[in-house]
Design a protein around this motif. Structure first.
Motif, PDB file in Angstrom:
ATOM      1  N   TYR A  78      46.645  20.951   4.210  1.00  0.00           N
ATOM      2  CA  TYR A  78      45.775  19.859   3.809  1.00  0.00           C
ATOM      3  C   TYR A  78      44.784  20.378   2.761  1.00  0.00           C
ATOM      4  O   TYR A  78      44.384  21.538   2.801  1.00  0.00           O
ATOM      5  CB  TYR A  78      45.029  19.281   5.007  1.00  0.00           C
ATOM      6  CG  TYR A  78      45.944  18.567   5.957  1.00  0.00           C
ATOM      7  CD1 TYR A  78      46.638  19.282   6.944  1.00  0.00           C
ATOM      8  CD2 TYR A  78      46.145  17.203   5.875  1.00  0.00           C
ATOM      9  CE1 TYR A  78      47.507  18.647   7.811  1.00  0.00           C
ATOM     10  CE2 TYR A  78      47.007  16.561   6.750  1.00  0.00           C
ATOM     11  CZ  TYR A  78      47.694  17.281   7.701  1.00  0.00           C
ATOM     12  OH  TYR A  78      48.543  16.650   8.552  1.00  0.00           O
ATOM     13  N   GLU A  79      44.398  19.507   1.852  1.00  0.00           N
ATOM     14  CA  GLU A  79      43.530  19.922   0.750  1.00  0.00           C
ATOM     15  C   GLU A  79      42.152  19.285   0.863  1.00  0.00           C
ATOM     16  O   GLU A  79      41.997  18.083   0.636  1.00  0.00           O
ATOM     17  CB  GLU A  79      44.157  19.544  -0.593  1.00  0.00           C
ATOM     18  CG  GLU A  79      45.438  20.302  -0.915  1.00  0.00           C
ATOM     19  CD  GLU A  79      45.223  21.802  -1.039  1.00  0.00           C
ATOM     20  OE1 GLU A  79      44.119  22.209  -1.434  1.00  0.00           O
ATOM     21  OE2 GLU A  79      46.159  22.554  -0.729  1.00  0.00           O
ATOM     22  N   GLY A  80      41.177  20.077   1.239  1.00  0.00           N
ATOM     23  CA  GLY A  80      39.796  19.610   1.215  1.00  0.00           C
ATOM     24  C   GLY A  80      39.411  18.732   2.381  1.00  0.00           C
ATOM     25  O   GLY A  80      40.249  18.248   3.138  1.00  0.00           O
ATOM     26  N   ASP A  81      38.115  18.499   2.513  1.00  0.00           N
ATOM     27  CA  ASP A  81      37.654  17.768   3.680  1.00  0.00           C
ATOM     28  C   ASP A  81      38.017  16.290   3.628  1.00  0.00           C
ATOM     29  O   ASP A  81      38.043  15.619   4.646  1.00  0.00           O
ATOM     30  CB  ASP A  81      36.137  17.952   3.888  1.00  0.00           C
ATOM     31  CG  ASP A  81      35.296  17.482   2.703  1.00  0.00           C
ATOM     32  OD1 ASP A  81      34.089  17.738   2.731  1.00  0.00           O
ATOM     33  OD2 ASP A  81      35.841  16.872   1.782  1.00  0.00           O
ATOM     34  N   ALA A  82      38.325  15.746   2.433  1.00  0.00           N
ATOM     35  CA  ALA A  82      38.739  14.347   2.371  1.00  0.00           C
ATOM     36  C   ALA A  82      40.041  14.146   3.125  1.00  0.00           C
ATOM     37  O   ALA A  82      40.244  13.140   3.815  1.00  0.00           O
ATOM     38  CB  ALA A  82      38.901  13.907   0.917  1.00  0.00           C
ATOM     39  N   SER A  83      40.951  15.118   3.044  1.00  0.00           N
ATOM     40  CA  SER A  83      42.209  15.001   3.769  1.00  0.00           C
ATOM     41  C   SER A  83      42.019  15.225   5.262  1.00  0.00           C
ATOM     42  O   SER A  83      42.723  14.627   6.064  1.00  0.00           O
ATOM     43  CB  SER A  83      43.239  15.990   3.214  1.00  0.00           C
ATOM     44  OG  SER A  83      43.682  15.578   1.935  1.00  0.00           O
ATOM     45  N   VAL A  84      41.097  16.087   5.634  1.00  0.00           N
ATOM     46  CA  VAL A  84      40.794  16.240   7.053  1.00  0.00           C
ATOM     47  C   VAL A  84      40.209  14.937   7.583  1.00  0.00           C
ATOM     48  O   VAL A  84      40.511  14.502   8.696  1.00  0.00           O
ATOM     49  CB  VAL A  84      39.840  17.424   7.306  1.00  0.00           C
ATOM     50  CG1 VAL A  84      39.475  17.519   8.772  1.00  0.00           C
ATOM     51  CG2 VAL A  84      40.492  18.729   6.846  1.00  0.00           C
ATOM     52  N   ALA A  85      39.400  14.271   6.777  1.00  0.00           N
ATOM     53  CA  ALA A  85      38.880  12.957   7.158  1.00  0.00           C
ATOM     54  C   ALA A  85      40.025  11.965   7.342  1.00  0.00           C
ATOM     55  O   ALA A  85      39.990  11.123   8.252  1.00  0.00           O
ATOM     56  CB  ALA A  85      37.907  12.450   6.099  1.00  0.00           C
TER      57      ALA A  85
END
Length: 297
Positions: free
Chosen positions: A103-110
């Motif tokens: 996953y790339e970056g916290d936007a994708s974790v969101a």
């Protein structure tokens, strides 16, 4: 549904139903049950039935431990629907992964947070963990995403899993919310990292044990540390005979008697009730010491 009802009827006559497990405070107004049903043991097809049994009328299970990695959220959703349990009467714990795991970056974790909730069919979970530590940057971004999920009431508490003391120390440098409510770690009679346990205690982090019997349908990471299935350890077997209980109850009791909550996997109602029946006996100090000596680094 028929199979579920038959399983309940067959097992209910065999094992008395123990009370629900006590809880431990992990965050403000959040209490984690000391025993959770873990769903990550490679038996995805059985998860719906296991969830329904655990939360059903013949077992006093409350907590479910899953992960986006297990890909069993829809099965848990089905199990919840079968028994019609109120959302407030179940503790849902889930785990997400960092950009280091694809996953790339916290936007994708969101986005993971939203997808996880959608598949579970709920508006919030009670505890969300970072499943595996990644790079320092990935951990930082994932933690920021969990902090945002907490602020948005998508989770009631946040934590980590498999984080070493060094990784926790690095994460602490950039965290806004500290300490993590939980660090889920491998912990059993057959394997325990006492230095890591002490570090988490000093940081105010509750350690939740996984692989508490060091075995399972899909094998166990305990084997990486030369750990043996707890049910086969001679000291555990002898202690079980002394207290007239199962070896599994001795292995789990050793954990909870130290104050650590745990997640364990079983698909059998008899075993579920055994796993919850850990407060009807107490291991003597010398027996606790004997079991603690089984594993040597």
């Amino acid at each position: 549904m028929v199979h579920y009802l038959l399983a309940v009827a067959a097992a209910a006559a065999a094992v008395a139903i123990p009370p629900a497990a006590p809880t431990v405070s992990i965050a403000k107004d959040v209490d984690l049950p000391m025993v959770a049903l873990g769903t990550g043991s490679g038996q995805k097809g059985a998860v719906a039935n296991a969830t329904a049994l655990w939360l059903g009328p013949d077992c006093n299970g409350v907590a479910i431990d899953t992960s986006i990695v297990y890909k069993d959220e829809t099965e848990i959703r089905e199990g919840l629907a079968r028994v019609g349990v109120a959302r407030g009467d179940v503790f849902l714990e889930t785990k997400l992964v960092t950009r280091s795991d694809g996953y790339e970056g916290d936007a994708s974790v969101a986005a993971e947070v939203a997808d996880n909730l959608d598949q579970l069919g709920v508006s919030y979970v009670d505890l969300t963990l970072i499943h595996f530590p990644g790079t320092a940057g990935a951990n930082r971004d994932a933690w920021a995403a969990l902090e945002a999920a907490l602020a948005a009431n998508e989770t009631r508490s946040i934590g980590v899993s498999n984080f070493s003391p060094d990784q926790l120390a690095e994460l602490k440098k950039t965290a806004t919310i500290w300490p993590p409510a939980v660090n889920q770690l491998e912990l059993s009679v057959s394997y325990h990292d006492d230095a890591a346990l002490e570090y988490n205690k000093n940081e105010g982090i509750v350690v939740q044990a996984y692989s508490p019997l060091c075995g399972g349908f899909n094998g166990s990471s305990c084997t990486a540390h030369d750990g043996k299935n707890v049910l086969t350890v001679p000291e555990v077997i002898a202690t079980a005979s002394k207290y007239d209980v199962s070896a599994a109850r001795v292995g789990l009791k050793w954990i909870v008697q130290q104050g650590f909550p745990l997640a364990t996997a079983t698909w059998d109602l008899d075993y579920m009730n055994e796993d919850l029946d850990l407060w009807s006996f107490t291991l003597a100090d010398d027996d606790m010491a004997l079991l603690s000596s089984v594993y040597t680094p």
